[in-house]
Design an enzyme around this catalytic site. Structure first.
Site, PDB file in Angstrom:
ATOM      1  CB  CYS A  81     -77.799  25.381   1.328  1.00 57.91           C
ATOM      2  SG  CYS A  81     -79.265  26.182   1.989  1.00 57.91           S
TER       3      CYS A  81
ATOM      4  NE  ARG B 199     -83.357  27.535  -1.124  1.00 58.47           N
ATOM      5  CZ  ARG B 199     -82.427  26.876  -0.430  1.00 58.47           C
ATOM      6  NH1 ARG B 199     -81.149  27.192  -0.573  1.00 58.47           N
ATOM      7  NH2 ARG B 199     -82.772  25.911   0.392  1.00 58.47           N
TER       8      ARG B 199
HETATM    9  C1  BEZ Z   1     -82.019  23.123   2.405  1.00 55.09           C
HETATM   10  O1  BEZ Z   1     -82.075  21.924   2.170  1.00 55.09           O
HETATM   11  O2  BEZ Z   1     -81.123  23.825   1.965  1.00 55.09           O
HETATM   12  C2  BEZ Z   1     -83.089  23.733   3.238  1.00 55.09           C
HETATM   13  C3  BEZ Z   1     -84.394  23.306   3.072  1.00 55.09           C
HETATM   14  C4  BEZ Z   1     -85.383  23.875   3.849  1.00 55.09           C
HETATM   15  C5  BEZ Z   1     -85.057  24.828   4.792  1.00 55.09           C
HETATM   16  C6  BEZ Z   1     -83.749  25.273   4.912  1.00 55.09           C
HETATM   17  C7  BEZ Z   1     -82.766  24.725   4.129  1.00 55.09           C
END
Ligand code: BEZ
Length: 238
Positions: free
Chosen positions: A55, A138
């Site tokens: 993110c 997402r």
């Molecule tokens: C992230 O790194 O943004 C992420 C990865 C897996 C689950 C939730 C967030």
């Protein structure tokens, strides 16, 4: 899960639907969506959680490209199931501490919605329980100046989005609207566009302004040239 709750979680807006309405608190104050964006394009997108690496890479990339979206009369609006103070702390950390792929001192100035109760996430089908029932996937919703959903893209939690593609989609949507055409696979401004056929190449040809620019691969598949300059002039804000 109760049936009512299941129905809320699985509400999935569709392309062509009016964007579901909501009021929300954001890092830039209250918003009333889509009413506040009347006359503009908007991209409403969700991310799973603040203070997570994928993110963070996405926010830095999107914020760095924000001017390009704004030039196309398009506003960005983020969302996650985190509270306002988490959002503020995360965005401050990004600005003050994170240097990534040549991006640093990145200030996220577009609104980031707090959605602790998942009210908005549920309305937009952003909670997909077999992926995660407490984090939004997402999701990316393109909403046009009349408040109609024009494109929806969903990615899983582990996969960071391609922001060049998100930009290309906006350019293609606006070009299709402005010029009454469709855009072929991998289209970019300057590439030929598709002339909507109405049953035969002859019919498509009759609808053309400049027939000599048209090429038909078969009766159902005709393209025409559309200069890159003409595309940008038609969609960039004056
Ligand atoms: C992230 O790194 O943004 C992420 C990865 C897996 C689950 C939730 C967030």
């Amino acid at each position: 899960m109760e049936e009512k709750e299941m129905n809320e979680v699985f509400t999935m807006p569709k392309i062509g639907d009016p964007a579901p309405e909501f009021k929300a608190t954001t890092t830039q104050g209250e918003i009333n969506f889509p009413a506040d964006y009347n006359g503009k394009w908007s991209i409403l997108f969700s991310h799973p959680a603040d203070f997570t690496p994928v993110c963070t890479s996405e926010f830095m990339t999107f914020a760095s490209m924000e001017d390009k979206f704004n030039e196309l009369n398009c506003e960005l609006i983020g969302l996650s199931i985190d509270g306002l103070y988490s959002h503020i702390a995360w965005l401050r950390t990004i600005k003050e501490k994170i240097e990534y792929k040549g991006m640093k001192d990145v200030e996220v100035t577009f609104p980031l919605i707090e959605d602790i109760k998942m009210d908005v996430a549920k309305k937009y089908g952003m909670i997909q329980p077999n992926e995660d029932d407490t984090k939004a996937v997402r999701a990316v919703f393109y909403v046009d100046p009349k408040g109609i959903i024009r494109t929806i893209i969903y990615y899983p939690l582990s996969l960071g989005r391609n922001f060049d593609e998100l930009y290309r989609v906006l350019v293609a949507l606006q070009t299709a609207d402005e010029h009454g055409v469709a855009t072929p696979a991998d289209w970019r401004p300057g590439d030929d566009v598709i002339v909507p056929t109405a049953g035969s190449c002859g019919t498509a040809k009759e609808r053309m302004e400049s027939r000599e620019d048209m090429h038909c691969y078969d009766w159902f598949f005709c393209t025409k040239k559309l200069d890159e300059d003409k595309v940008w002039k038609s969609i960039k804000k004056k």
